[in-house]
Design a protein around this motif. Structure first.
Motif, short mmCIF file in Angstrom:
data_model
loop_
_atom_site.label_atom_id
_atom_site.label_comp_id
_atom_site.label_asym_id
_atom_site.label_seq_id
_atom_site.Cartn_x
_atom_site.Cartn_y
_atom_site.Cartn_z
N PHE A 177 1.63 7.66 0.39
CA PHE A 177 1.45 7.04 1.86
C PHE A 177 1.38 8.34 2.83
CE2 PHE A 177 4.13 5.66 5.59
CZ PHE A 177 3.31 4.30 5.70
N THR A 178 1.82 9.63 2.67
CA THR A 178 1.51 10.39 3.64
C THR A 178 0.11 10.79 3.56
OG1 THR A 178 3.87 11.17 3.20
CG2 THR A 178 2.59 12.78 4.43
N TYR A 224 9.43 6.69 -5.94
CA TYR A 224 9.93 7.10 -4.70
C TYR A 224 9.17 8.12 -4.19
CZ TYR A 224 12.47 8.33 -0.32
OH TYR A 224 12.92 8.63 0.77
N VAL A 225 8.98 9.10 -4.94
CA VAL A 225 8.26 10.59 -4.78
C VAL A 225 6.91 10.38 -4.61
CG1 VAL A 225 8.09 13.01 -5.64
CG2 VAL A 225 10.15 11.91 -5.67
N TRP A 226 6.22 9.39 -5.62
CA TRP A 226 5.00 9.35 -5.81
C TRP A 226 4.37 8.31 -4.64
CZ3 TRP A 226 2.30 6.02 -10.29
CH2 TRP A 226 1.08 6.06 -10.14
N ALA A 284 4.00 2.36 -5.34
CA ALA A 284 3.23 3.75 -5.79
C ALA A 284 2.05 3.28 -6.42
CB ALA A 284 3.98 4.84 -6.90
N PHE A 285 1.91 2.11 -7.28
CA PHE A 285 0.52 1.67 -8.04
C PHE A 285 -0.20 1.21 -6.66
CE2 PHE A 285 3.05 0.47 -12.15
CZ PHE A 285 2.87 1.93 -12.59
N GLY A 286 0.25 0.45 -5.90
CA GLY A 286 -0.44 0.02 -4.76
C GLY A 286 -1.02 0.84 -4.02
#
Length: 249
Positions: free
Chosen positions: A245-246, A238-240, A156-158
């Protein structure tokens, strides 16, 4: 198709890791160097309540092995998003979700190998755990859960970073967090403010759970707190990750 694509991404990421000595050094060799330094150079200066310092330090060094490899994951994920690789994969009809799955699995495998190496070196340095076989299984389970949770947060950070360089910087607080936990010295030995932070941050109950299991005296409270932190971190990551990504693809 998705499983096949994920396996393809996994092979790709493993090859990239094997070709990058910096990633291997940060994930495996640097934690070993840190363990040698703390045990042989600084160990006699720490009061950890009796016993060999290596027995106290080993769980903390395992956490360092976890965190020091995460910067490379954040950078690699961001590079995939910012350098056009995703567009190539789209043309090749590769599942978009396989990109993230490949990064997760390769990071988990690399980190668990690094942790196993740390444990092996600790044994060579005199580490003598009293854990039973079920307790060793519990150690493996809690470490695997921690790796998966932290990996999703790192991804998520990336994804949230604007460039590969800033992605690596995003991981710096994560790398530093074990130093402000009970990894090196007991939290109660720290000064005011730092002590409270160390007691209530996520890595301390995880480290204390592993330490208790190695000693053969696991703490139910620490174990429940560790599992709670891992589940919380994993869900947030995971949610982040899926959200970022979406939006970016």
């Amino acid at each position: 198709m998705s499983i096949t694509d994920s396996a393809t991404m996994l092979r790709r990421n493993v090859k990239h890791t094997m070709r990058d000595p910096v990633v291997l050094f940060n994930a495996i060799l640097f934690p070993i160097v840190m363990m040698f330094m703390f045990v042989y150079v600084l160990g006699d200066g720490f009061d950890v309540g009796g016993g060999d310092y290596i027995d106290y330090a080993a769980p903390g060094m395992i956490m360092l092995a976890l965190c020091y490899g995460m910067g490379a994951t954040a950078t690699a994920v961001n590079s995939d998003m910012t350098k056009g690789i995703i567009n190539r994969f789209r043309v090749m009809n590769i599942s978009r979700g396989a990109v993230l799955t490949g990064h997760v699995v390769s990071t988990v495998v690399r980190t668990l190998i690094g942790m196993a190496v740390i444990v092996g070196v600790a044994f060579a340095m005199g580490f003598s755990p009293a854990a039973s076989f079920p307790q060793w299984l519990a150690v493996t389970g809690i470490l695997a859960l921690t790796v998966v949770a932290v990996t999703w947060l790192t991804i998520a950070f990336g994804l949230a970073a604007k460039s590969p360089e800033s992605a690596g910087f995003f991981a710096v607080p994560l790398i530093m967090l074990p130093f402000f936990s009970s990894a090196i010295i007991p939290a109660e030995k720290m000064g005011p403010g730092i002590r409270q932070f160390a007691e209530y941050q996520p890595f301390t109950p995880i480290i204390e759970t592993v330490r208790g299991l190695f000693a053969g005296t696991p703490s139910t409270g620490s174990t429940l707190a560790a599992i709670g932190w891992c589940v919380g971190i994993g869900v947030i990551g995971y949610v982040w990750s899926l959200d970022k990504f979406t939006k970016r693809v």
